[in-house]
Design a protein around this motif. Structure first.
Motif, PDB file in Angstrom:
ATOM      1  N   ALA A  68      31.385  36.744  43.280  1.00 34.90           N
ATOM      2  CA  ALA A  68      32.824  36.943  43.492  1.00 34.90           C
ATOM      3  C   ALA A  68      33.016  38.010  44.545  1.00 34.90           C
ATOM      4  O   ALA A  68      32.115  38.801  44.816  1.00 34.90           O
ATOM      5  CB  ALA A  68      33.502  37.364  42.191  1.00 34.90           C
ATOM      6  N   GLY A  69      34.209  38.032  45.118  1.00 37.82           N
ATOM      7  CA  GLY A  69      34.483  39.083  46.092  1.00 37.82           C
ATOM      8  C   GLY A  69      35.929  39.114  46.522  1.00 37.82           C
ATOM      9  O   GLY A  69      36.683  38.159  46.317  1.00 37.82           O
ATOM     10  N   THR A  70      36.281  40.230  47.118  1.00 42.40           N
ATOM     11  CA  THR A  70      37.642  40.498  47.566  1.00 42.40           C
ATOM     12  C   THR A  70      37.954  39.754  48.852  1.00 42.40           C
ATOM     13  O   THR A  70      37.120  39.692  49.764  1.00 42.40           O
ATOM     14  CB  THR A  70      37.825  42.016  47.769  1.00 42.40           C
ATOM     15  OG1 THR A  70      37.537  42.669  46.528  1.00 42.40           O
ATOM     16  CG2 THR A  70      39.233  42.360  48.209  1.00 42.40           C
ATOM     17  N   MET A  71      39.168  39.215  48.919  1.00 39.15           N
ATOM     18  CA  MET A  71      39.619  38.525  50.124  1.00 39.15           C
ATOM     19  C   MET A  71      39.848  39.530  51.246  1.00 39.15           C
ATOM     20  O   MET A  71      40.347  40.631  51.015  1.00 39.15           O
ATOM     21  CB  MET A  71      40.916  37.753  49.826  1.00 39.15           C
ATOM     22  CG  MET A  71      40.674  36.571  48.908  1.00 39.15           C
ATOM     23  SD  MET A  71      42.150  35.811  48.173  1.00 39.15           S
ATOM     24  CE  MET A  71      43.290  35.745  49.515  1.00 39.15           C
ATOM     25  N   VAL A 102      43.476  33.269  37.828  1.00 40.72           N
ATOM     26  CA  VAL A 102      43.706  34.111  36.662  1.00 40.72           C
ATOM     27  C   VAL A 102      44.214  35.473  37.130  1.00 40.72           C
ATOM     28  O   VAL A 102      43.975  35.883  38.267  1.00 40.72           O
ATOM     29  CB  VAL A 102      42.433  34.284  35.786  1.00 40.72           C
ATOM     30  CG1 VAL A 102      42.039  32.975  35.139  1.00 40.72           C
ATOM     31  CG2 VAL A 102      41.285  34.866  36.568  1.00 40.72           C
ATOM     32  N   THR A 103      44.914  36.145  36.228  1.00 46.11           N
ATOM     33  CA  THR A 103      45.423  37.496  36.492  1.00 46.11           C
ATOM     34  C   THR A 103      44.714  38.442  35.512  1.00 46.11           C
ATOM     35  O   THR A 103      45.143  38.594  34.374  1.00 46.11           O
ATOM     36  CB  THR A 103      46.951  37.552  36.299  1.00 46.11           C
ATOM     37  OG1 THR A 103      47.278  36.920  35.054  1.00 46.11           O
ATOM     38  CG2 THR A 103      47.674  36.826  37.411  1.00 46.11           C
ATOM     39  N   PRO A 104      43.622  39.059  35.948  1.00 43.65           N
ATOM     40  CA  PRO A 104      42.746  39.772  35.020  1.00 43.65           C
ATOM     41  C   PRO A 104      43.259  41.109  34.490  1.00 43.65           C
ATOM     42  O   PRO A 104      42.874  41.506  33.402  1.00 43.65           O
ATOM     43  CB  PRO A 104      41.475  39.975  35.828  1.00 43.65           C
ATOM     44  CG  PRO A 104      41.938  40.005  37.237  1.00 43.65           C
ATOM     45  CD  PRO A 104      43.091  39.037  37.294  1.00 43.65           C
ATOM     46  N   LEU A 105      44.095  41.790  35.237  1.00 44.26           N
ATOM     47  CA  LEU A 105      44.485  43.155  34.851  1.00 44.26           C
ATOM     48  C   LEU A 105      45.979  43.379  35.040  1.00 44.26           C
ATOM     49  O   LEU A 105      46.404  44.396  35.607  1.00 44.26           O
ATOM     50  CB  LEU A 105      43.700  44.169  35.687  1.00 44.26           C
ATOM     51  CG  LEU A 105      42.175  44.056  35.626  1.00 44.26           C
ATOM     52  CD1 LEU A 105      41.524  44.841  36.755  1.00 44.26           C
ATOM     53  CD2 LEU A 105      41.677  44.532  34.275  1.00 44.26           C
ATOM     54  N   ILE A 112      44.954  38.818  41.887  1.00 46.17           N
ATOM     55  CA  ILE A 112      44.855  37.432  41.455  1.00 46.17           C
ATOM     56  C   ILE A 112      43.450  36.978  41.811  1.00 46.17           C
ATOM     57  O   ILE A 112      43.006  37.134  42.953  1.00 46.17           O
ATOM     58  CB  ILE A 112      45.905  36.541  42.139  1.00 46.17           C
ATOM     59  CG1 ILE A 112      47.300  36.950  41.686  1.00 46.17           C
ATOM     60  CG2 ILE A 112      45.643  35.067  41.843  1.00 46.17           C
ATOM     61  CD1 ILE A 112      48.418  36.263  42.433  1.00 46.17           C
ATOM     62  N   GLN A 113      42.734  36.439  40.823  1.00 50.20           N
ATOM     63  CA  GLN A 113      41.399  35.914  41.063  1.00 50.20           C
ATOM     64  C   GLN A 113      41.491  34.394  41.137  1.00 50.20           C
ATOM     65  O   GLN A 113      41.985  33.752  40.211  1.00 50.20           O
ATOM     66  CB  GLN A 113      40.444  36.340  39.949  1.00 50.20           C
ATOM     67  CG  GLN A 113      40.165  37.831  39.952  1.00 50.20           C
ATOM     68  CD  GLN A 113      39.244  38.257  38.822  1.00 50.20           C
ATOM     69  OE1 GLN A 113      38.986  37.524  37.879  1.00 50.20           O
ATOM     70  NE2 GLN A 113      38.747  39.481  38.926  1.00 50.20           N
TER      71      GLN A 113
END
Length: 172
Positions: A68-71, A102-105, A112-113
């Motif tokens: 996974a990683g940040t856009m 998904v909205t994890p936090l 938004i992931q």
């Protein structure tokens, strides 16, 4: 709506702002502003899954998780998924299927992931982790991954969410 940046790190910022709630009450709220991320479930030709054993400095321990990683600025989620898969696993995918998001936090972060399943993998010579990443590539069966979630070996929320969505959608 006024806001103040309390701290900035790369493309992530801690923002304090005045927010008017649906009941018309105005509050001061602190939010982590995040550009979004892609989470990828890579499936090999023989049905095995690629995971990462990654050292997480904030927890001071290793986590078994999906790539996974940040856009990056101007990058769409699918581009991010392709880039991160190559950077973290050394594999490119011919097929990248969106599983939604998904909205994890949500209590304190606007991240938004975007979830993906990657298929038709091939080795890539573009493999290069970020400077702050310590990663070991791990291959395992779906059954072993599920057992690791059940027994608590895997606690990473994005991994559990992506696997669940892929399973519920009938991709695995």
């Amino acid at each position: 709506m006024t806001h103040k940046t309390l701290h900035q790190w790369k493309s992530i910022a801690l923002i304090e702002e005045q927010v008017t709630l649906p009941n018309q009450q105005t509050i001061t709220h602190t939010t982590i502003k995040h550009p979004g991320a892609a989470v990828i479930l890579p499936v090999t030709e023989n049905g095995e899954l690629l995971l990462l054993n990654q050292y997480r400095p904030s927890l001071k321990k290793w986590l078994l998780e999906l790539p996974a990683g940040t856009m990056e600025l101007g990058e769409d989620p699918t581009q991010c998924a392709h880039r991160e898969l190559i950077e973290e696993t050394g594999h490119a995918a011919k097929i990248m299927i969106s599983l939604g998001q998904v909205t994890p936090l949500a209590g304190f972060c606007d991240e938004i992931q975007h979830l993906f399943i990657a298929k038709e993998l091939a080795p890539s010579d573009q493999y290069q982790c970020d400077d702050d990443e310590v990663i070991e590539l791990v291959t395992m069966s779906l059954e072993k991954l599920q057992q690791h979630i059940i027994d608590g070996t895997i606690t990473d929320a994005k991994t559990i969410a992506c696997l669940s969505k892929a399973s519920l959608c009938g991709y695995i």
